[in-house]
Design a protein around this motif. Sequence first.
Motif, PDB file in Angstrom:
ATOM      1  N   LEU A  76       0.845  -1.193   0.000  1.00  0.00           N
ATOM      2  CA  LEU A  76       0.000   0.000   0.000  1.00  0.00           C
ATOM      3  C   LEU A  76       0.881   1.244   0.000  1.00  0.00           C
ATOM      4  CD1 LEU A  76      -1.766  -2.361   1.277  1.00  0.00           C
ATOM      5  CD2 LEU A  76      -3.133  -0.532   2.282  1.00  0.00           C
ATOM      6  N   PRO A  77       0.967   1.974  -1.134  1.00  0.00           N
ATOM      7  CA  PRO A  77       1.790   3.189  -1.176  1.00  0.00           C
ATOM      8  C   PRO A  77       1.264   4.306  -0.283  1.00  0.00           C
ATOM      9  CG  PRO A  77       1.308   2.371  -3.387  1.00  0.00           C
ATOM     10  CD  PRO A  77       0.413   1.639  -2.442  1.00  0.00           C
ATOM     11  N   ALA A  78      -0.057   4.364  -0.080  1.00  0.00           N
ATOM     12  CA  ALA A  78      -0.664   5.430   0.734  1.00  0.00           C
ATOM     13  C   ALA A  78      -1.839   4.847   1.507  1.00  0.00           C
ATOM     14  CB  ALA A  78      -1.117   6.588  -0.150  1.00  0.00           C
ATOM     15  N   PRO A  79      -1.562   4.108   2.570  1.00  0.00           N
ATOM     16  CA  PRO A  79      -2.643   3.418   3.290  1.00  0.00           C
ATOM     17  C   PRO A  79      -3.603   4.390   3.973  1.00  0.00           C
ATOM     18  CG  PRO A  79      -0.575   3.276   4.514  1.00  0.00           C
ATOM     19  CD  PRO A  79      -0.243   3.865   3.183  1.00  0.00           C
ATOM     20  N   THR A  80      -4.889   4.082   3.889  1.00  0.00           N
ATOM     21  CA  THR A  80      -5.912   4.849   4.582  1.00  0.00           C
ATOM     22  C   THR A  80      -6.577   3.955   5.624  1.00  0.00           C
ATOM     23  OG1 THR A  80      -7.715   4.238   3.105  1.00  0.00           O
ATOM     24  CG2 THR A  80      -6.366   6.133   2.455  1.00  0.00           C
ATOM     25  N   PRO A  81      -7.245   4.524   6.608  1.00  0.00           N
ATOM     26  CA  PRO A  81      -7.977   3.698   7.567  1.00  0.00           C
ATOM     27  C   PRO A  81      -8.982   2.772   6.910  1.00  0.00           C
ATOM     28  CG  PRO A  81      -7.772   5.929   8.400  1.00  0.00           C
ATOM     29  CD  PRO A  81      -7.254   5.951   6.982  1.00  0.00           C
ATOM     30  N   ASP A  82      -9.675   3.250   5.875  1.00  0.00           N
ATOM     31  CA  ASP A  82     -10.653   2.405   5.192  1.00  0.00           C
ATOM     32  C   ASP A  82      -9.980   1.199   4.545  1.00  0.00           C
ATOM     33  OD1 ASP A  82     -12.712   4.047   5.954  1.00  0.00           O
ATOM     34  OD2 ASP A  82     -12.824   5.118   4.027  1.00  0.00           O
ATOM     35  N   THR A  94      -6.273  -5.237  13.394  1.00  0.00           N
ATOM     36  CA  THR A  94      -6.751  -6.034  14.523  1.00  0.00           C
ATOM     37  C   THR A  94      -5.557  -6.657  15.246  1.00  0.00           C
ATOM     38  OG1 THR A  94      -6.928  -8.062  13.226  1.00  0.00           O
ATOM     39  CG2 THR A  94      -8.841  -6.581  13.226  1.00  0.00           C
ATOM     40  N   PRO A  95      -5.740  -7.136  16.484  1.00  0.00           N
ATOM     41  CA  PRO A  95      -4.628  -7.753  17.231  1.00  0.00           C
ATOM     42  C   PRO A  95      -4.058  -8.999  16.565  1.00  0.00           C
ATOM     43  CG  PRO A  95      -6.431  -7.150  18.713  1.00  0.00           C
ATOM     44  CD  PRO A  95      -6.943  -6.976  17.322  1.00  0.00           C
ATOM     45  N   ALA A  96      -4.749  -9.558  15.585  1.00  0.00           N
ATOM     46  CA  ALA A  96      -4.254 -10.752  14.904  1.00  0.00           C
ATOM     47  C   ALA A  96      -3.015 -10.470  14.054  1.00  0.00           C
ATOM     48  CB  ALA A  96      -5.347 -11.344  14.023  1.00  0.00           C
ATOM     49  N   TRP A  97      -2.762  -9.188  13.773  1.00  0.00           N
ATOM     50  CA  TRP A  97      -1.630  -8.823  12.922  1.00  0.00           C
ATOM     51  C   TRP A  97      -0.397  -8.546  13.775  1.00  0.00           C
ATOM     52  CZ3 TRP A  97      -1.886  -8.994   7.631  1.00  0.00           C
ATOM     53  CH2 TRP A  97      -3.165  -9.148   7.094  1.00  0.00           C
ATOM     54  N   SER A  98       0.710  -9.195  13.426  1.00  0.00           N
ATOM     55  CA  SER A  98       1.985  -8.963  14.111  1.00  0.00           C
ATOM     56  C   SER A  98       2.789  -7.940  13.323  1.00  0.00           C
ATOM     57  CB  SER A  98       2.782 -10.273  14.218  1.00  0.00           C
ATOM     58  OG  SER A  98       2.080 -11.233  14.978  1.00  0.00           O
ATOM     59  N   ILE A  99       3.386  -7.004  14.040  1.00  0.00           N
ATOM     60  CA  ILE A  99       4.152  -5.937  13.410  1.00  0.00           C
ATOM     61  C   ILE A  99       5.636  -6.267  13.456  1.00  0.00           C
ATOM     62  CG2 ILE A  99       4.628  -3.470  13.375  1.00  0.00           C
ATOM     63  CD1 ILE A  99       1.719  -4.256  12.793  1.00  0.00           C
ATOM     64  N   ASP A 100       6.294  -6.204  12.313  1.00  0.00           N
ATOM     65  CA  ASP A 100       7.728  -6.471  12.221  1.00  0.00           C
ATOM     66  C   ASP A 100       8.514  -5.210  12.584  1.00  0.00           C
ATOM     67  OD1 ASP A 100       9.874  -8.093  11.808  1.00  0.00           O
ATOM     68  OD2 ASP A 100       9.452  -8.528   9.711  1.00  0.00           O
ATOM     69  N   GLU A 101       9.837  -5.322  12.605  1.00  0.00           N
ATOM     70  CA  GLU A 101      10.662  -4.165  12.944  1.00  0.00           C
ATOM     71  C   GLU A 101      10.508  -3.076  11.888  1.00  0.00           C
ATOM     72  OE1 GLU A 101      14.902  -4.507  12.812  1.00  0.00           O
ATOM     73  OE2 GLU A 101      14.880  -5.862  11.116  1.00  0.00           O
ATOM     74  N   PRO A 102      10.792  -1.813  12.233  1.00  0.00           N
ATOM     75  CA  PRO A 102      10.642  -0.718  11.271  1.00  0.00           C
ATOM     76  C   PRO A 102      11.508  -0.943  10.032  1.00  0.00           C
ATOM     77  CG  PRO A 102      10.952   0.130  13.489  1.00  0.00           C
ATOM     78  CD  PRO A 102      11.221  -1.335  13.565  1.00  0.00           C
ATOM     79  N   TRP A 117       0.942 -10.924   4.194  1.00  0.00           N
ATOM     80  CA  TRP A 117       1.731  -9.763   4.622  1.00  0.00           C
ATOM     81  C   TRP A 117       1.135  -8.470   4.073  1.00  0.00           C
ATOM     82  CZ3 TRP A 117       6.265  -9.515   7.579  1.00  0.00           C
ATOM     83  CH2 TRP A 117       6.774 -10.753   7.986  1.00  0.00           C
ATOM     84  N   LEU A 118       1.243  -7.422   4.876  1.00  0.00           N
ATOM     85  CA  LEU A 118       0.961  -6.065   4.436  1.00  0.00           C
ATOM     86  C   LEU A 118       2.267  -5.289   4.471  1.00  0.00           C
ATOM     87  CD1 LEU A 118      -2.253  -5.223   6.510  1.00  0.00           C
ATOM     88  CD2 LEU A 118      -2.118  -6.318   4.252  1.00  0.00           C
ATOM     89  N   LYS A 119       2.603  -4.621   3.388  1.00  0.00           N
ATOM     90  CA  LYS A 119       3.752  -3.727   3.328  1.00  0.00           C
ATOM     91  C   LYS A 119       3.208  -2.321   3.153  1.00  0.00           C
ATOM     92  CE  LYS A 119       7.469  -6.413   3.503  1.00  0.00           C
ATOM     93  NZ  LYS A 119       8.641  -6.180   4.354  1.00  0.00           N
ATOM     94  N   LEU A 120       3.304  -1.529   4.202  1.00  0.00           N
ATOM     95  CA  LEU A 120       2.613  -0.244   4.274  1.00  0.00           C
ATOM     96  C   LEU A 120       3.618   0.900   4.278  1.00  0.00           C
ATOM     97  CD1 LEU A 120       0.302  -1.423   7.166  1.00  0.00           C
ATOM     98  CD2 LEU A 120      -0.254  -1.447   4.719  1.00  0.00           C
ATOM     99  N   CYS A 121       3.447   1.827   3.360  1.00  0.00           N
ATOM    100  CA  CYS A 121       4.346   2.977   3.279  1.00  0.00           C
ATOM    101  C   CYS A 121       3.912   4.040   4.284  1.00  0.00           C
ATOM    102  CB  CYS A 121       4.368   3.535   1.863  1.00  0.00           C
ATOM    103  SG  CYS A 121       5.055   2.397   0.654  1.00  0.00           S
ATOM    104  N   ALA A 122       4.171   3.754   5.537  1.00  0.00           N
ATOM    105  CA  ALA A 122       3.789   4.640   6.640  1.00  0.00           C
ATOM    106  C   ALA A 122       4.438   4.103   7.909  1.00  0.00           C
ATOM    107  CB  ALA A 122       2.275   4.681   6.813  1.00  0.00           C
ATOM    108  N   VAL A 142      -0.534   3.300  11.349  1.00  0.00           N
ATOM    109  CA  VAL A 142      -1.343   2.228  10.776  1.00  0.00           C
ATOM    110  C   VAL A 142      -1.821   1.198  11.795  1.00  0.00           C
ATOM    111  CG1 VAL A 142      -0.307   2.479   8.496  1.00  0.00           C
ATOM    112  CG2 VAL A 142       0.727   0.899  10.141  1.00  0.00           C
ATOM    113  N   VAL A 143      -1.067   1.014  12.872  1.00  0.00           N
ATOM    114  CA  VAL A 143      -1.432  -0.019  13.849  1.00  0.00           C
ATOM    115  C   VAL A 143      -2.831   0.184  14.425  1.00  0.00           C
ATOM    116  CG1 VAL A 143      -0.866  -0.939  16.136  1.00  0.00           C
ATOM    117  CG2 VAL A 143       0.921  -0.687  14.412  1.00  0.00           C
ATOM    118  N   PRO A 144      -3.277   1.410  14.702  1.00  0.00           N
ATOM    119  CA  PRO A 144      -4.627   1.574  15.271  1.00  0.00           C
ATOM    120  C   PRO A 144      -5.746   1.017  14.398  1.00  0.00           C
ATOM    121  CG  PRO A 144      -3.342   3.587  15.546  1.00  0.00           C
ATOM    122  CD  PRO A 144      -2.558   2.695  14.632  1.00  0.00           C
ATOM    123  N   TRP A 145      -5.479   0.811  13.116  1.00  0.00           N
ATOM    124  CA  TRP A 145      -6.535   0.358  12.211  1.00  0.00           C
ATOM    125  C   TRP A 145      -6.447  -1.138  11.917  1.00  0.00           C
ATOM    126  CZ3 TRP A 145      -9.564   4.345  12.286  1.00  0.00           C
ATOM    127  CH2 TRP A 145      -9.003   5.613  12.424  1.00  0.00           C
TER     128      TRP A 145
END
Length: 216
Positions: free
Chosen positions: A51-57, A87-95, A72-77, A82-85
């Motif tokens: 996602l080059p420009a992720p939105t909450p939607d 669910t807890p099922a998603w694990s966040i990797d290092e920056p 996997w989600l690769k988010l340009c942010a 992005v984490v607030p949007w």
Amino acid sequence: MMEALETVRPEIVRAWVDGWVVSRNAPLPVREPWGLRVDVGRPGHVTRHVLPAPTPDDLRLLAETISTPGTWLKLCAPAEAVVPWLTPAWSIDEPEFMMTGPLSRGLATAPDGYTLAVTTRSDVTVARLLTAAGEIAARGQIAVTGRTAVVDQVETAPEHRRRGLGRVVMTALADIAASRGARTGILVATPAGQALYRTIGWTTRTPMTAAVLAAS
């Protein structure tokens, strides 16, 4: 509502994805309303959405509809955007950080005690620094896709770090890519890698967040 994060030009992201699939021998990317999808099809890495420009939607939609572990989600942010949007099922990797840099011809010289081995197959070149015992001390690869090339999987073994091996690998990769007509390199770096690439003239274009749907 938070607007899309205009952090990087979409064409840079597209060039990165195009080179990444060549580097990893993955299927061609598919356009989606939120960006690009690559059906990688490997254990632990089934699909990736970029996602080059992720939105909450966008994030809510993906978080609520994706149920396949290894997606996997690769988010340009940055993560905090992005984490607030998710669910807890998603694990966040290092920056991570998407970076670009100039590619030019240059002589890569292995330090004493190492041998540089460079091999090219199709559009992917791999550079390795080998010890006298034939062990891989450092390596990296680059995929050329026209005027751009994507640097991928650069790593140095822990016991061989801080000896300038990463710089040698990058010089070798840039030399090959430039000889094949590429002028701009793109990569996604860890914080440690970002520090190295800055010293050789690369520029950070956007922070990135990687999120994976873990097995329940």
